[in-house]
Design an enzyme around this catalytic site. Structure first.
Site, PDB file in Angstrom:
ATOM      1  N   TYR A  89      10.502 -35.516 -18.187  1.00 20.90           N
ATOM      2  CA  TYR A  89       9.184 -35.301 -18.161  1.00 20.90           C
ATOM      3  C   TYR A  89       8.489 -35.697 -16.885  1.00 20.90           C
ATOM      4  O   TYR A  89       9.106 -36.043 -15.971  1.00 20.90           O
ATOM      5  CB  TYR A  89       8.615 -36.476 -19.303  1.00 20.90           C
ATOM      6  N   HIS A 135     -16.200  -7.745   1.261  1.00 18.81           N
ATOM      7  CA  HIS A 135     -15.344  -8.565   1.711  1.00 18.81           C
ATOM      8  C   HIS A 135     -15.461  -9.801   1.289  1.00 18.81           C
ATOM      9  O   HIS A 135     -14.324 -10.793   0.875  1.00 18.81           O
ATOM     10  CB  HIS A 135     -15.338  -8.313   3.315  1.00 18.81           C
ATOM     11  N   ARG A 172      -3.256  -0.627  -6.457  1.00 15.68           N
ATOM     12  CA  ARG A 172      -2.630  -2.032  -6.726  1.00 15.68           C
ATOM     13  C   ARG A 172      -2.887  -2.998  -7.994  1.00 15.68           C
ATOM     14  O   ARG A 172      -4.143  -2.727  -8.459  1.00 15.68           O
ATOM     15  CB  ARG A 172      -2.686  -2.900  -5.343  1.00 15.68           C
ATOM     16  N   ARG A 178       4.255 -50.500 -16.230  1.00 20.61           N
ATOM     17  CA  ARG A 178       4.797 -50.760 -14.727  1.00 20.61           C
ATOM     18  C   ARG A 178       4.009 -52.423 -14.630  1.00 20.61           C
ATOM     19  O   ARG A 178       2.824 -52.640 -14.752  1.00 20.61           O
ATOM     20  CB  ARG A 178       4.165 -49.847 -13.869  1.00 20.61           C
ATOM     21  N   GLY A 205      -6.726 -10.173   7.992  1.00 21.50           N
ATOM     22  CA  GLY A 205      -6.275 -10.441   9.268  1.00 21.50           C
ATOM     23  C   GLY A 205      -5.680  -9.264   9.935  1.00 21.50           C
ATOM     24  O   GLY A 205      -5.162  -9.088  11.169  1.00 21.50           O
ATOM     25  N   MET A 260      -4.506  -5.272  10.891  1.00 23.63           N
ATOM     26  CA  MET A 260      -5.419  -4.364  11.667  1.00 23.63           C
ATOM     27  C   MET A 260      -6.155  -3.653  10.439  1.00 23.63           C
ATOM     28  O   MET A 260      -5.792  -3.081   9.521  1.00 23.63           O
ATOM     29  CB  MET A 260      -4.760  -3.305  12.509  1.00 23.63           C
ATOM     30  N   ARG A 303      -3.168   3.130   8.570  1.00 22.03           N
ATOM     31  CA  ARG A 303      -3.365   2.114   7.792  1.00 22.03           C
ATOM     32  C   ARG A 303      -2.263   1.096   7.622  1.00 22.03           C
ATOM     33  O   ARG A 303      -1.303   1.346   7.365  1.00 22.03           O
ATOM     34  CB  ARG A 303      -3.576   2.705   6.179  1.00 22.03           C
ATOM     35  N   ASN A 361       4.852 -41.017  -4.909  1.00 25.50           N
ATOM     36  CA  ASN A 361       4.045 -41.090  -3.921  1.00 25.50           C
ATOM     37  C   ASN A 361       4.882 -42.065  -2.945  1.00 25.50           C
ATOM     38  O   ASN A 361       4.935 -41.810  -1.784  1.00 25.50           O
ATOM     39  CB  ASN A 361       2.663 -41.877  -4.287  1.00 25.50           C
ATOM     40  N   GLU A 382      11.552 -45.250  -6.223  1.00 25.24           N
ATOM     41  CA  GLU A 382      10.543 -44.981  -5.165  1.00 25.24           C
ATOM     42  C   GLU A 382      10.757 -45.375  -3.648  1.00 25.24           C
ATOM     43  O   GLU A 382       9.952 -45.572  -2.853  1.00 25.24           O
ATOM     44  CB  GLU A 382       9.168 -45.548  -5.587  1.00 25.24           C
ATOM     45  N   LYS A 440       0.813  -1.168  -0.105  1.00 21.31           N
ATOM     46  CA  LYS A 440      -0.054  -0.161  -0.069  1.00 21.31           C
ATOM     47  C   LYS A 440       0.846   1.267   0.092  1.00 21.31           C
ATOM     48  O   LYS A 440       0.797   2.288  -0.661  1.00 21.31           O
ATOM     49  CB  LYS A 440      -0.989   0.153   1.237  1.00 21.31           C
ATOM     50  N   ARG A 453      -0.862 -48.767 -15.206  1.00 23.70           N
ATOM     51  CA  ARG A 453      -0.667 -49.637 -14.252  1.00 23.70           C
ATOM     52  C   ARG A 453      -1.598 -50.914 -14.590  1.00 23.70           C
ATOM     53  O   ARG A 453      -2.458 -50.626 -15.420  1.00 23.70           O
ATOM     54  CB  ARG A 453      -1.481 -49.198 -12.980  1.00 23.70           C
ATOM     55  N   SER A 462      12.080 -43.742 -13.382  1.00 25.72           N
ATOM     56  CA  SER A 462      10.626 -43.021 -13.175  1.00 25.72           C
ATOM     57  C   SER A 462      10.551 -42.832 -11.848  1.00 25.72           C
ATOM     58  O   SER A 462      10.623 -43.898 -11.080  1.00 25.72           O
ATOM     59  CB  SER A 462       9.531 -43.563 -13.998  1.00 25.72           C
ATOM     60  N   GLY A 501       8.803 -42.502  -8.769  1.00 25.97           N
ATOM     61  CA  GLY A 501       7.546 -42.718  -7.873  1.00 25.97           C
ATOM     62  C   GLY A 501       7.404 -41.819  -6.500  1.00 25.97           C
ATOM     63  O   GLY A 501       7.548 -42.504  -5.705  1.00 25.97           O
ATOM     64  N   CYS A 553       6.344 -39.985 -12.177  1.00 26.51           N
ATOM     65  CA  CYS A 553       4.831 -40.580 -12.325  1.00 26.51           C
ATOM     66  C   CYS A 553       4.028 -40.528 -11.262  1.00 26.51           C
ATOM     67  O   CYS A 553       3.115 -41.160 -11.032  1.00 26.51           O
ATOM     68  CB  CYS A 553       4.930 -41.915 -12.941  1.00 26.51           C
TER      69      CYS A 553
HETATM   70  P1  ADP Z   1      -7.594  -1.827   3.256  1.00 26.89           P
HETATM   71  O1  ADP Z   1      -6.286  -2.317   3.139  1.00 26.89           O
HETATM   72  O2  ADP Z   1      -8.426  -2.729   4.168  1.00 26.89           O
HETATM   73  O3  ADP Z   1      -8.297  -1.399   2.019  1.00 26.89           O
HETATM   74  P2  ADP Z   1      -7.317   1.048   3.603  1.00 26.89           P
HETATM   75  O4  ADP Z   1      -6.209   1.536   4.529  1.00 26.89           O
HETATM   76  O5  ADP Z   1      -7.004   0.966   2.220  1.00 26.89           O
HETATM   77  O6  ADP Z   1      -7.624  -0.544   4.173  1.00 26.89           O
HETATM   78  O7  ADP Z   1      -8.657   1.792   3.906  1.00 26.89           O
HETATM   79  C1  ADP Z   1      -9.733   1.670   4.282  1.00 26.89           C
HETATM   80  C2  ADP Z   1     -10.855   2.484   3.918  1.00 26.89           C
HETATM   81  O8  ADP Z   1     -10.508   3.653   4.555  1.00 26.89           O
HETATM   82  C3  ADP Z   1     -10.736   2.548   2.500  1.00 26.89           C
HETATM   83  O9  ADP Z   1     -12.218   2.439   2.154  1.00 26.89           O
HETATM   84  C4  ADP Z   1     -10.139   3.886   2.315  1.00 26.89           C
HETATM   85  O10 ADP Z   1     -10.788   4.274   1.304  1.00 26.89           O
HETATM   86  C5  ADP Z   1     -10.312   4.655   3.561  1.00 26.89           C
HETATM   87  N1  ADP Z   1      -9.298   5.637   3.664  1.00 26.89           N
HETATM   88  C6  ADP Z   1      -8.007   4.989   3.800  1.00 26.89           C
HETATM   89  N2  ADP Z   1      -7.457   6.211   4.072  1.00 26.89           N
HETATM   90  C7  ADP Z   1      -8.074   7.407   3.854  1.00 26.89           C
HETATM   91  C8  ADP Z   1      -7.974   8.714   4.094  1.00 26.89           C
HETATM   92  N3  ADP Z   1      -6.854   9.352   4.311  1.00 26.89           N
HETATM   93  N4  ADP Z   1      -9.012   9.561   3.873  1.00 26.89           N
HETATM   94  C9  ADP Z   1     -10.160   8.913   3.842  1.00 26.89           C
HETATM   95  N5  ADP Z   1     -10.422   7.756   3.685  1.00 26.89           N
HETATM   96  C10 ADP Z   1      -9.529   7.078   3.992  1.00 26.89           C
HETATM   97 MG    MG Z   2      -7.621  -0.240   0.794  1.00 28.76          MG
HETATM   98 MG    MG Z   3       4.756 -47.354  -6.062  1.00 25.02          MG
END
Ligand code: ADP
Ligand code: MG
Ligand code: MG
Length: 900
Positions: A871, A451, A335, A631, A100, A102, A91, A787, A764, A22, A576, A783, A785, A851
């Protein structure tokens, strides 16, 4: 002094290791002059320091202050200023985007005083208070770890009290009451006030990001995706822009192409007067991007221009997050976007057409795993099937499974060997375990950018989202519609992620368009125009041109051989022969085992001969002109005989009832007893069997070569290789090959056909790999084998592992993937490498193949390319995947690294 902080204006997209994905891309967009709110990134170095020392590096605080001062000067606002406060977003952002971690905390810097300042400068007290309640909610949930439901509940009550459905209809007074309640919740739950000091808010948020790197969900994800645990995450501090300021403000997400199908044309959703995650949370119904054109034409045009520019710059599909603040566009993220398998192939091919990338690069952008997804069957049309409901086609595929409402239920079904469909109102990062283990995902809220949809596409799971007519009651374990129960936990559903349809029960499936066209049958005309089918053929062509590994198939019947050939197999790496001894032929095997002397044995073998010859005729004809490796008999003989317990019980009963015992069965019982083994897998099998029953391999050789001779007389060109299983010592080969050679010479002489046949061996057993130099003196080919080699290297049996302790081992991180699915490169793979090297040291022209099941596994194929095998051989349906991966392995060989 180490620098732990870098302004957005200083970095670029190639710094993902240091700045996270990011941060690197925010820097890149800033460098390109796109409208990015100013900010800075705390590097992954700081996180790594934090992980080893349990505290941030000392100099970090001062560096953050300095960077903050730069932002303040640029914007003319100060962090914590009660008159005109600067607010920031905190962020997380690791090298790879990772569930997972924050979640972002927005509006950091607001407190009881600055909120009034924001109200005054913005001219909208409602907006200021709304921003404050969001801060309390996000900070409470993610930094202080308070149950999100507590906050949601307050909002639900506020809406209900007012009789409105959406947060946007709450006014300033309502929101002030919500703010007060939120502050109480924080006090009750933590025993402390919400920190009024903006610097304290910032410090706590930064630490929370660092901590989240080792949160349980992130760890699970890294284990599954084989991401190292020591990378650490960066933290991005970005000045706030406000999509919730007024009705000329909005927040949205978009893709430069359709991430589900790869079709050209932008694709996205937005919400007016909204902030942050509102768009993807499925709380309000989003509007699609074309509507933005009517609403804010200038903003729309600017956004289109930026998206086109980003795609040219990144030379790939990009996804973006944007916010409009009072008619002004801001870019918050971009991205290279996740995509479905279908989109990956179509986009790769289209980018070649658009001369953005060349064919080789296109091949590196698609994977065997994606191709195998495109070869999954889809639901058969027609027939009676009960359409239950319809939602959004969020992630393609056809999935049939039992309803599970929680991750725990999904895992429970998985343990019982059942497929599960995870059904939820909407998903959040807590559901990741279940999403990974389920075959499909169904949600009643949210759209194609929710999500659930985004994660499902990333994982390649089938998903149908936003089935609005369903009320998902997770607590009651029911799906209702208009109050009536339509399905319960454990019921079977069929969901079609390509159409959004949801069916009751299990709907039959049929081959995909890609498979039909690869097999060259079906309604070829419609499929030939299908851009996806074209893209797949094109990528396979490139792969075939590039690969060094040849691809053969494992096939035991003429039908399989023909199918494999259609899918591009260049031969058969493993026929086989055991099934040739089953069914009606079982009694012939019994005769063989019971034979009292050489004559009786010879008679039993002669009875098997013509039947075997017929089998080989069919297979060799289907693979005419290409190598077919047969085989000789491998499994322990008792597999062909009656079960010991059953037989004993039967005879004991006869005795008890005073019936005269059947003499044949009596003899059989003795034989079965004699052949009974504690560990059949390590017992009388393969070449050991051949050495115990003279004439067995001779008979099989005769059947094979007589079939070959017959085909040669018909003008065909059979290419036979004879393979001896379970060899551990060259002496075994020296003992058995004369029997085979003698038959070969005899048949050649009698038929007058040139039957010069390669005789080789399977590698094998660890000993065979270690003594490969010696073994190669007697073998024309090897060959591997893999497994059995995996079983004997690890010392565990496949069935016991996969049915038993694999889950324990995976949960504890001992095994990341099953070594039977993907080769254990450091252990079993090392034996393959040694076997190949030592074998070739004796015989340079020794042909080397694989194989085992691993022959069709992408990571294993890259490894086999790396060690220089000739192969791989895999099941017919995996042949296209193996071709593709072999091509990729050749192009990517410089980047190859051994993988656990
Ligand atoms: P994620 O990785 O979960 O996408 P982000 O950091 O990109 O998390 O942001 C989560 C949400 O917060 C996104 O919808 C993003 O558009 C919004 N956001 C992030 N930074 C800002 C900012 N500086 N101003 C306004 N909204 C923001
Ligand atoms: Mg985002
Ligand atoms: Mg075998």
């Amino acid at each position: 002094m180490t620098t732990y902080v870098q302004m957005f204006s200083e970095g670029g997209k190639d710094q993902k290791d240091l700045l996270g994905g990011k941060g690197a891309n925010l820097a890149e967009m800033t460098r390109l002059g796109l409208p990015v709110p100013p900010g800075f990134t705390i590097t992954t170095d700081a996180c790594r320091w934090y992980m080893t020392h349990g505290a941030p590096p000392e100099e970090l605080e001062a560096q953050v202050d300095a960077a903050m001062a730069t932002v303040e000067t640029g914007l003319g606002r100060r962090f914590g200023d009660p008159e005109n406060p600067l607010l920031v977003a905190v962020r997380s952002g690791a090298k790879m985007s990772m569930p997972g971690m924050m979640e972002t905390v927005l509006n950091v810097g607001l407190n009881d005083r600055t909120v009034e300042g924001l109200a005054a400068v913005s001219g909208s007290p409602r907006f200021a208070v709304d921003s404050y309640r969001r801060l309390l909610q996000m900070f409470g949930r993610t930094v202080l770890d308070i149950d999100a439901a507590l906050f949601e509940h307050v909002l639900d009550e506020a809406r209900a009290a007012k009789g409105v459905r959406s947060d946007t209809e709450l006014d300033e007074a309502d929101l002030r009451a919500v703010v007060a309640r939120f502050q109480e919740i924080i006090r009750e739950q933590t025993g402390h006030e919400f920190p009024q000091d903006p610097r304290e808010q910032l410090r706590a948020s930064i630490r929370a990001v660092f901590d989240s790197w080792n949160g349980p969900r992130a760890v699970v994800y890294r284990n599954t995706e084989r991401i190292p645990h020591d990378l650490g995450t960066a933290v991005n501090i970005c000045s706030m822009v406000f999509g919730n300021l007024d009705d000329r403000s909005a927040s949205g997400v978009a893709f430069t192409r359709d991430p589900a199908t790869g079709a050209p044309g932008v694709y996205g959703d937005f919400l007016v007067n909204a902030q942050g995650e509102d768009v993807v949370a499925g709380i309000r119904n989003t509007r699609s991007l074309p509507e933005l054109q009517q609403l804010m034409p200038e903003v729309y045009d600017e956004l289109m221009a930026i998206m086109a520019r980003l795609e040219r710059h990144y030379r790939d599909l990009c996804d973006i997050e944007f916010t409009v603040e009072s008619g002004r566009l801001w870019m918050l993220q971009t991205r290279v976007g996740k995509r479905t398998a279908e989109a990956a192939f179509r986009i790769a091919a289209t980018l070649v057409d658009e001369a953005v990338i060349d064919e080789d690069e296109a091949l590196t952008r698609v994977t065997g795993a994606q191709l195998s997804r495109l070869m999954f069957p889809r639901f058969a049309t027609g027939g009676d099937r009960e359409l239950l409901a319809r939602g959004m086609d969020a992630s393609p595929g056809a999935a049939v499974g039992r309803i599970a409402f929680t991750s725990a239920d999904v895992l429970e079904l998985q343990r019982r060997g059942e497929d599960a469909i995870l059904v939820r109102r909407e998903t959040n990062p807590d559901d990741l375990d279940g999403m990974l283990a389920a075959v499909g995902i169904l949600t009643s809220r949210g759209g194609r950018t929710s999500h659930a949809a985004v994660v499902a596409r990333g994982l390649g799971r089938t998903a149908v989202c936003g089935v609005e007519e369903f009320e998902v009651d997770e607590a009651a374990g029911e799906i209702r519609r208009g109050g009536e129960v339509v399905a319960r936990a454990g019921d079977v559903l069929s969901i079609d992620g390509s159409t959004g349809e949801v069916f009751r029960g299990s709907v039959p499936v049929e081959p995909s368009a890609v498979v039909r066209s690869l097999l060259g049958d079906g309604d070829g005309d419609t499929d030939a125009d299908d851009p996806l089918v074209q893209a797949v053929h094109r990528m396979l062509e490139v792969a075939d041109r590039r690969r060094h590994l040849r691809v053969r198939a494992n096939a035991d019947t003429p039908e399989d051989a023909a199918r494999a050939r259609a899918l591009g197999a260049e031969g058969i790496g493993l026929v086989r022969t055991e099934h040739m001894f089953l069914g009606e032929r079982r009694h012939l095997v019994e005769d063989l085992v019971l034979a009292a002397d050489a004559d009786e044995r010879q008679r039993a073998l002669s009875a098997l001969l013509p039947l075997q010859r017929e089998d080989f005729l069919g297979i060799l004809r289907a693979m005419d002109g290409r190598h077919v490796t047969v085989r000789l008999l491998d499994p322990p003989l008792h597999e062909f005989l009656p079960d010991l317990t059953e037989l004993s019980v039967k005879l004991a009963r006869q005795e008890a009832e005073g019936v005269e015992r059947d003499a044949h069965e009596q003899k059989m019982l003795q034989a079965v007893r004699a052949l009974h083994e504690q560990n059949p897998m390590l017992g009388l099998r393969g070449v050991r069997l051949a050495l115990t029953i003279p004439g067995l391999y001779g008979m099989q050789t005769r059947a094979i070569l007589e079939a070959a001779a017959q085909l040669r007389e018909q003008g065909l060109d059979p290419q036979v290789e004879i393979m001896i299983p379970l060899v551990s010592s060259v002496r075994e080969l020296r003992e058995i090959t004369p029997e085979i050679r003698a038959v070969q010479e005899e048949v050649a002489q009698r038929t007058g056909q040139d039957l010069d046949t390669h005789i080789g061996t399977m590698i094998e057993l660890p000993r065979a790999a270690l003594r490969a130099d010696e073994i190669a003196e007697e073998a024309d080919f090897f060959s591997f084998g893999t497994n059995d080699l995996t079983q004997t290297t690890w010392g565990f049996s496949r069935d016991d592992v996969e049915a038993g302790f694999f889950f324990t081992y995976r949960d504890r991180g001992i095994l990341l993937t099953s070594p039977f699915e993907s080769i254990d490169q450091f252990g079993v793979g090392e034996l393959v490498r040694i076997g190949a090297e030592r074998g070739r040291s004796t015989r340079a022209e020794l042909s080397l193949g694989v194989c085992g099941e691993h022959g069709g596994d992408p990571a294993s194929i890259a490894f086999f390319h790396h060690v220089g095998l000739d192969y791989v051989s895999c099941s017919p349906f995996r042949v296209p995947v193996a071709r593709l991966e072999a091509g990729r392995a050749a192009l990517l060989e410089k980047e190859f690294e051994l993988q656990h």
